[in-house]
Design a protein around this motif. Structure first.
Motif, short mmCIF file in Angstrom:
data_model
loop_
_atom_site.label_atom_id
_atom_site.label_comp_id
_atom_site.label_asym_id
_atom_site.label_seq_id
_atom_site.Cartn_x
_atom_site.Cartn_y
_atom_site.Cartn_z
N ASP A 1 -22.62 -21.16 44.45
CA ASP A 1 -23.71 -20.83 43.49
C ASP A 1 -24.86 -20.45 44.39
OD1 ASP A 1 -25.28 -20.75 41.34
OD2 ASP A 1 -26.12 -22.99 41.70
N VAL A 2 -25.03 -21.19 45.93
CA VAL A 2 -26.07 -20.52 46.60
C VAL A 2 -26.09 -19.44 47.02
CG1 VAL A 2 -27.30 -20.86 48.91
CG2 VAL A 2 -26.86 -23.01 47.52
N ALA A 3 -24.77 -18.72 47.26
CA ALA A 3 -24.49 -17.61 47.58
C ALA A 3 -24.79 -16.16 46.53
CB ALA A 3 -23.09 -17.42 48.24
N ARG A 4 -24.42 -16.86 45.24
CA ARG A 4 -25.03 -16.28 44.20
C ARG A 4 -26.41 -15.84 43.95
NH1 ARG A 4 -20.40 -18.76 41.86
NH2 ARG A 4 -21.79 -20.35 41.02
N SER A 5 -27.12 -16.98 44.01
CA SER A 5 -28.30 -16.92 43.64
C SER A 5 -29.45 -16.60 44.78
CB SER A 5 -28.75 -18.31 43.22
OG SER A 5 -28.78 -19.50 44.17
N GLU A 6 -29.08 -16.67 45.82
CA GLU A 6 -30.14 -16.57 47.17
C GLU A 6 -29.73 -14.94 47.80
OE1 GLU A 6 -32.74 -18.74 47.76
OE2 GLU A 6 -31.84 -19.37 45.77
N GLU A 7 -30.78 -14.43 48.03
CA GLU A 7 -30.63 -13.07 48.73
C GLU A 7 -30.26 -13.38 50.23
OE1 GLU A 7 -33.16 -9.81 46.27
OE2 GLU A 7 -34.21 -11.16 47.98
N PHE B 1 -33.09 -23.17 53.96
CA PHE B 1 -32.87 -21.53 54.53
C PHE B 1 -34.38 -20.86 54.25
CE2 PHE B 1 -28.23 -21.62 53.13
CZ PHE B 1 -27.90 -22.58 54.21
N ASN B 2 -35.07 -21.10 53.04
CA ASN B 2 -36.37 -20.56 52.83
C ASN B 2 -37.25 -20.96 54.14
OD1 ASN B 2 -35.66 -19.23 50.76
ND2 ASN B 2 -36.07 -21.26 49.39
N HIS B 3 -37.30 -22.27 54.54
CA HIS B 3 -38.21 -22.69 55.41
C HIS B 3 -37.84 -21.95 56.99
CE1 HIS B 3 -40.90 -25.37 57.99
NE2 HIS B 3 -39.62 -25.61 58.52
N LEU B 4 -36.40 -21.89 57.23
CA LEU B 4 -36.09 -21.21 58.55
C LEU B 4 -36.67 -19.68 58.43
CD1 LEU B 4 -32.65 -22.82 59.05
CD2 LEU B 4 -34.42 -23.12 60.41
#
Length: 282
Positions: free
Chosen positions: A182-188, A138-141
Motif C-alpha cells: 500500500d505504501v508503494a502504491r500511494s507514495e511517490e 520516509f518524508n522526514h528523511l
C-alpha cells in the motif's frame, strides 16, 4: 561517487552466513566506516557481532556492472531487532542515519535508500499503524537530506516467517507486507521488492546468504527501473557463479590476499610469495 543509505533491521544489516557464498571484492564498491570510505568487505553493516551477508553487496555489484569505471558507496545504518517505533523522526536511529548520510554526501551523491524492516512489528496488530509511521519516516528523511525525489526501495518480509525458530512469532507478516504494498502504491518514488522464494537460516527469521544475494539483485532492479519487483529477476540464475568467476583487478586481489592473511586463511609465506609475484608482474 554515488552512495546508498542502508536502513532497517537485521535482514538489511545481514545475517546470512559469510561462508555460504563467495566474497565480493570490487574496488569500485566502498563502505563508510569510521568516517572513511573503505573497499567493501562483508559483513559491511556491523550492528552486532553476528552480522553477516545482507542485500547491499549484490545490489552494489550489479550497479557497478551497469556503470563501468564508476564507484558506489554504501552507508550502513541498519540496526538488528529495531521496531518502527525506534525509527521515529526524532529517534536515535533516524538521527544517526541522517548524520551518516550527510557526512557521506560531502564526498558522494546520495542516490537511493534501501529499507528492510518489519519482523519486529509482525504481531499484536502493529501493522495497523505501520503505514503512518513508515511514511512519516520516509518524508522526514527526504526533507532532512534535501532529496524529495530520492527512490526508497522496500523489501517484503520473508514468506518463511511465522513457522519456526525466532520467526515463529511474526504471525502477521502477511498483513505487514500488504501495508508495504500500500505504501508503494500511494507514495511517490517508493518501490517494493518481492521476497518470493527466498529462504531462511535455521533460526527461521533471517534470510540465508544465497537469498540475500538474490534479494539485493531485486532491490537493484527496482532501483534501476523505478518500479516494483513482483517476481524473481532473470539475472538471479547463475549470478553468484558469474560474479565469482569475474577476473579481479590487482587492487582487488591484494585486498583479498590481505584479508586471508589477517583472518588466518593464508600463511605469511603464501602472502609474501603472492606479493613477490605481483611485483614481478609489474
Amino acid at each position: 561517487m554515488k552512495s546508498i543509505l542502508l536502513i532497517g533491521q537485521s535482514n538489511m544489516a545481514g545475517r546470512g552466513f559469510i561462508e555460504d557464498v563467495p566474497p565480493i571484492y570490487n574496488e569500485h564498491i566502498s563502505m563508510l566506516r569510521n568516517g572513511r570510505w573503505q573497499m567493501m568487505a562483508e559483513p559491511l553493516n556491523v550492528d552486532r557481532h553476528v552480522a553477516g551477508v545482507g542485500p547491499a553487496a549484490s545490489f552494489a555489484q550489479a550497479w557497478t556492472e551497469d556503470h563501468p569505471g564508476e564507484s558506489i558507496g554504501l552507508i550502513p545504518c541498519a540496526e538488528g531487532g529495531s521496531s518502527i517505533d525506534e525509527w521515529t523522526p526524532d529517534g536515535i536511529l533516524t538521527r544517526h542515519a541522517i548524520s551518516e548520510a550527510r557526512f557521506a554526501m560531502e564526498t558522494s551523491e546520495l542516490v537511493g535508500i534501501l529499507w528492510h524492516q518489519g519482523e519486529s512489528d509482525s504481531y499484536g496488530g502493529r501493522y495497523e499503524t505501520y503505514k503512518e509511521k513508515v511514511c512519516s519516516l520516509f518524508n522526514h528523511l527526504r526533507g532532512e537530506l534535501n532529496a524529495p525525489e530520492i527512490p526508497i526501495i522496500m523489501g517484503e518480509l520473508g514468506e518463511y516467517l511465522g513457522e519456526s525458530g525466532f520467526g515463529k512469532s511474526a504471525v502477521e507478516y502477511k498483513q505487514l507486507n500488504e501495508v508495504l504494498a500500500d505504501v508503494a502504491r500511494s507514495e511517490e518514488h517508493t518501490y517494493l521488492v518481492t521476497s518470493k522464494g527466498l529462504t531462511a537460516n535455521p533460526d527461521g527469521i533471517h534470510m540465508n546468504a544465497i537469498s540475500q544475494r538474490k534479494f539485493g539483485l531485486r532491490y537493484y532492479e527496482a532501483f534501476l527501473n523505478r518500479t516494483n519487483v513482483v517476481d524473481k529477476v532473470d539475472q538471479e540464475d547463475g549470478w553468484i557463479e558469474r560474479t565469482t568467476n569475474r577476473e579481479r583487478t590487482i587492487n582487488e586481489e591484494i585486498f583479498a590476499q590481505t584479508s586471508g592473511l589477517v583472518l588466518g586463511e593464508t600463511s605469511f609465506e603464501e602472502f609474501t610469495a603472492f606479493i613477490s609475484t605481483m611485483k614481478a608482474g609489474n
